[in-house]
Scaffold this active site. Structure first.
Site, PDB file in Angstrom:
ATOM      1  N   SER A 194       0.799  -1.216   0.000  1.00 53.94           N
ATOM      2  CA  SER A 194       0.000   0.000   0.000  1.00 53.94           C
ATOM      3  C   SER A 194       0.838   1.275   0.000  1.00 53.94           C
ATOM      4  O   SER A 194       0.372   2.304  -0.471  1.00 53.94           O
ATOM      5  CB  SER A 194      -0.953  -0.004   1.192  1.00 53.94           C
ATOM      6  OG  SER A 194      -0.256  -0.215   2.399  1.00 53.94           O
ATOM      7  N   LYS A 213     -11.631   1.077  -1.405  1.00 56.37           N
ATOM      8  CA  LYS A 213     -10.670   1.620  -2.357  1.00 56.37           C
ATOM      9  C   LYS A 213     -11.297   1.638  -3.759  1.00 56.37           C
ATOM     10  O   LYS A 213     -12.193   2.418  -3.986  1.00 56.37           O
ATOM     11  CB  LYS A 213      -9.369   0.848  -2.240  1.00 56.37           C
ATOM     12  CG  LYS A 213      -8.604   1.407  -1.034  1.00 56.37           C
ATOM     13  CD  LYS A 213      -7.908   0.460  -0.173  1.00 56.37           C
ATOM     14  CE  LYS A 213      -7.451   1.195   1.088  1.00 56.37           C
ATOM     15  NZ  LYS A 213      -6.960   0.273   2.112  1.00 56.37           N
ATOM     16  N   HIS A 248      -5.511  -3.098  -2.596  1.00 56.45           N
ATOM     17  CA  HIS A 248      -5.225  -2.133  -3.671  1.00 56.45           C
ATOM     18  C   HIS A 248      -5.183  -2.771  -5.052  1.00 56.45           C
ATOM     19  O   HIS A 248      -4.938  -2.085  -6.039  1.00 56.45           O
ATOM     20  CB  HIS A 248      -3.902  -1.416  -3.403  1.00 56.45           C
ATOM     21  CG  HIS A 248      -3.905  -0.655  -2.118  1.00 56.45           C
ATOM     22  ND1 HIS A 248      -4.341   0.648  -2.024  1.00 56.45           N
ATOM     23  CD2 HIS A 248      -3.574  -1.038  -0.860  1.00 56.45           C
ATOM     24  CE1 HIS A 248      -4.251   1.044  -0.764  1.00 56.45           C
ATOM     25  NE2 HIS A 248      -3.786   0.041  -0.033  1.00 56.45           N
TER      26      HIS A 248
HETATM   27  C1  LIG Z   1      -6.833   0.111   3.491  1.00 58.09           C
HETATM   28  C2  LIG Z   1      -6.246  -1.215   3.797  1.00 58.09           C
HETATM   29  C3  LIG Z   1      -6.821  -2.043   4.760  1.00 58.09           C
HETATM   30  C4  LIG Z   1      -7.937  -1.594   5.644  1.00 58.09           C
HETATM   31  O1  LIG Z   1      -9.147  -1.599   4.971  1.00 58.09           O
HETATM   32  P1  LIG Z   1     -10.325  -0.701   5.527  1.00 58.09           P
HETATM   33  O2  LIG Z   1     -11.523  -1.246   4.873  1.00 58.09           O
HETATM   34  O3  LIG Z   1     -10.009   0.686   5.148  1.00 58.09           O
HETATM   35  O4  LIG Z   1     -10.339  -0.896   7.026  1.00 58.09           O
HETATM   36  C5  LIG Z   1      -6.309  -3.310   4.911  1.00 58.09           C
HETATM   37  N1  LIG Z   1      -5.252  -3.725   4.178  1.00 58.09           N
HETATM   38  C6  LIG Z   1      -4.653  -2.947   3.276  1.00 58.09           C
HETATM   39  C7  LIG Z   1      -3.488  -3.459   2.505  1.00 58.09           C
HETATM   40  C8  LIG Z   1      -5.124  -1.655   3.060  1.00 58.09           C
HETATM   41  O5  LIG Z   1      -4.520  -0.859   2.203  1.00 58.09           O
END
Ligand SMILES: *Cc1c(COP(=O)(O)O)cnc(C)c1O
Length: 392
Positions: A176, A236, A204
């Site tokens: 990320s 996302k 992502h």
């Molecule tokens: C954003 C993210 C999360 C968390 O997800 P949310 O739904 O925002 O709590 C978990 N793992 C990764 C790799 C992320 O980028």
């Protein structure tokens, strides 16, 4: 008073690590107003530009009209409604897995999956650069916890030699804060050789990666056998909120029985599931967003390299510019902001010490002209910053 919070906060400030929340006064999109200032932004994770899509908004409205607003109870009591169930089936279909289970957030999906699968006497092996929620999950599980070198299947294999009990190997799909992707074929091979399970958090990757937006497992063509535990998040590229775990029928039934962050929480609003069903349909079927995104990524990388910026090994919409020093990264971000550009400086502890960066994210909602404006701003501000970026 026993809690000396003032001193802790002052120390955080002195290290240039103090966090502030920019106040967003518009919906997500390239053009936003933040703290009263109109800005061209390159920092959200809405990679396909669906967070403010009229059809997704309409699906949400219609969903609320039909199903009301609140989830009302946990899934195991009376909170598991038709739209939740339909979304799980659509996610299973997208991922090519027998089943999928909906969670309220990605953080909870990760805590739930890891702690349901391993405990005392077991082993969790994680990539050093995994998302915080995966690291927290590993620590909370009570299993022996070890980190292997970033994206290094050999380093993993060495740790697998010493693993005891049920062993779970855990990795981000797309990292990320770096934008590079996990070498899943090699990691899956190493894990399988030792009877370990591979869990991939592709928060992502879903949307931008894979011919139909099915993420890194579609990109590499990996089966449930290669990647038994597949996590995706919906906040996302799906543009909504929530998360899911996809895998075998046995895995999903086990999570329903044993994943505490699944069991002891209220289900997400059903209307949200209605909105996600619509965004999932757009994500799968409208390929032009992925194509446009690829064009922008190429344009950005070419332009940034010409300026002499240090990019990372990424072909994904996450295109960080490595700076090194936290204060310099912050200053770079401030200079850009003075020019009407918003790019977030990412500092420790989110990234390792000495590797502060500007995290540029591109989305299908951006235009080539907007990426050109970003490149011009980066060139000017980089020059103003003076010296070369320091690798620490
Ligand atoms: C954003 C993210 C999360 C968390 O997800 P949310 O739904 O925002 O709590 C978990 N793992 C990764 C790799 C992320 O980028």
């Amino acid at each position: 008073m026993s809690f000396d919070l003032a001193a802790r906060l002052a120390a955080r400030r002195a290290e240039n690590l103090y966090r502030q929340r920019p106040l967003l006064e518009t919906p997500q999109g390239p053009q936003v107003v933040v703290d009263g200032q109109p800005l061209l932004a390159f920092c959200n994770n809405d990679y396909l530009g669906l967070a403010n899509h009229p059809q997704v908004i309409e699906a949400w409205r219609a969903g609320a009209a039909k199903w009301g607003v609140g989830g009302g109870a946990s899934h195991l009591v009376i909170g598991h409604s038709g739209p939740h169930h339909a979304l799980e089936e659509a996610l299973a279909d997208l991922t090519g897995r027998p089943r999928a289970l909906l969670f309220t957030t990605g953080y909870m999906a990760n805590l739930g999956a890891v702690t349901a699968l391993v405990g005392q006497g077991d082993t969790v092996l994680e990539d050093r650069l995994n998302h915080a929620s995966l690291l927290d999950a590993g620590l909370l599980s009570g299993a022996r916890f070890n980190r292997y070198l970033h994206n290094d299947a050999e380093s993993l294999a060495k740790r697998l030699e010493k693993a005891t009990g049920n062993t779970l190997v855990v990795t981000d799909g797309v990292f990320s804060m770096d934008g590079d992707i996990a070498d899943l074929p090699a990691l899956a091979h190493a894990a399988k050789a030792k009877g370990a399970w591979l869990m991939v958090d592709d928060a992502h990757g879903f949307g931008p990666l894979g011919a139909n937006g099915g993420g890194i497992v579609e990109h590499f063509g990996l089966s449930t056998d290669d990647v038994p535990v597949l996590v995706g998040t919906l906040g996302k590229a799906f543009g909504t909120a929530g998360a899911f775990v996809a895998g075998s029928d046995e895995l999903i039934e086990s999570l329903i029985q044993f994943a505490r962050p699944y069991i002891y929480t209220t289900s997400q609003p059903p209307a949200l599931a209605c909105a996600t069903l619509k965004s999932l349909e757009l994500l799968r079927s409208e390929h032009w967003r992925r194509e446009h995104l690829k064009t922008l990524i190429r344009q950005f990388r070419q332009g940034a390299e010409q300026i002499g910026l240090t990019l990372m090994d990424s072909f994904t919409p996450i295109q960080p510019i490595l700076i090194g020093d936290a204060a310099r990264a912050l200053r770079f971000s401030q200079l850009l902001r003075e020019r009407g550009l918003m790019v977030t400086a990412i500092r420790p502890p989110t990234v390792p010490a000495g590797s502060a960066r500007l995290r540029v994210t591109l989305t299908a909602a951006h235009s080539e002209a907007q990426v050109q404006l970003l490149l011009e701003g980066l060139a000017d501000c980089f020059q103003q910053l003076g010296t070369e970026p320091s690798h620490a």
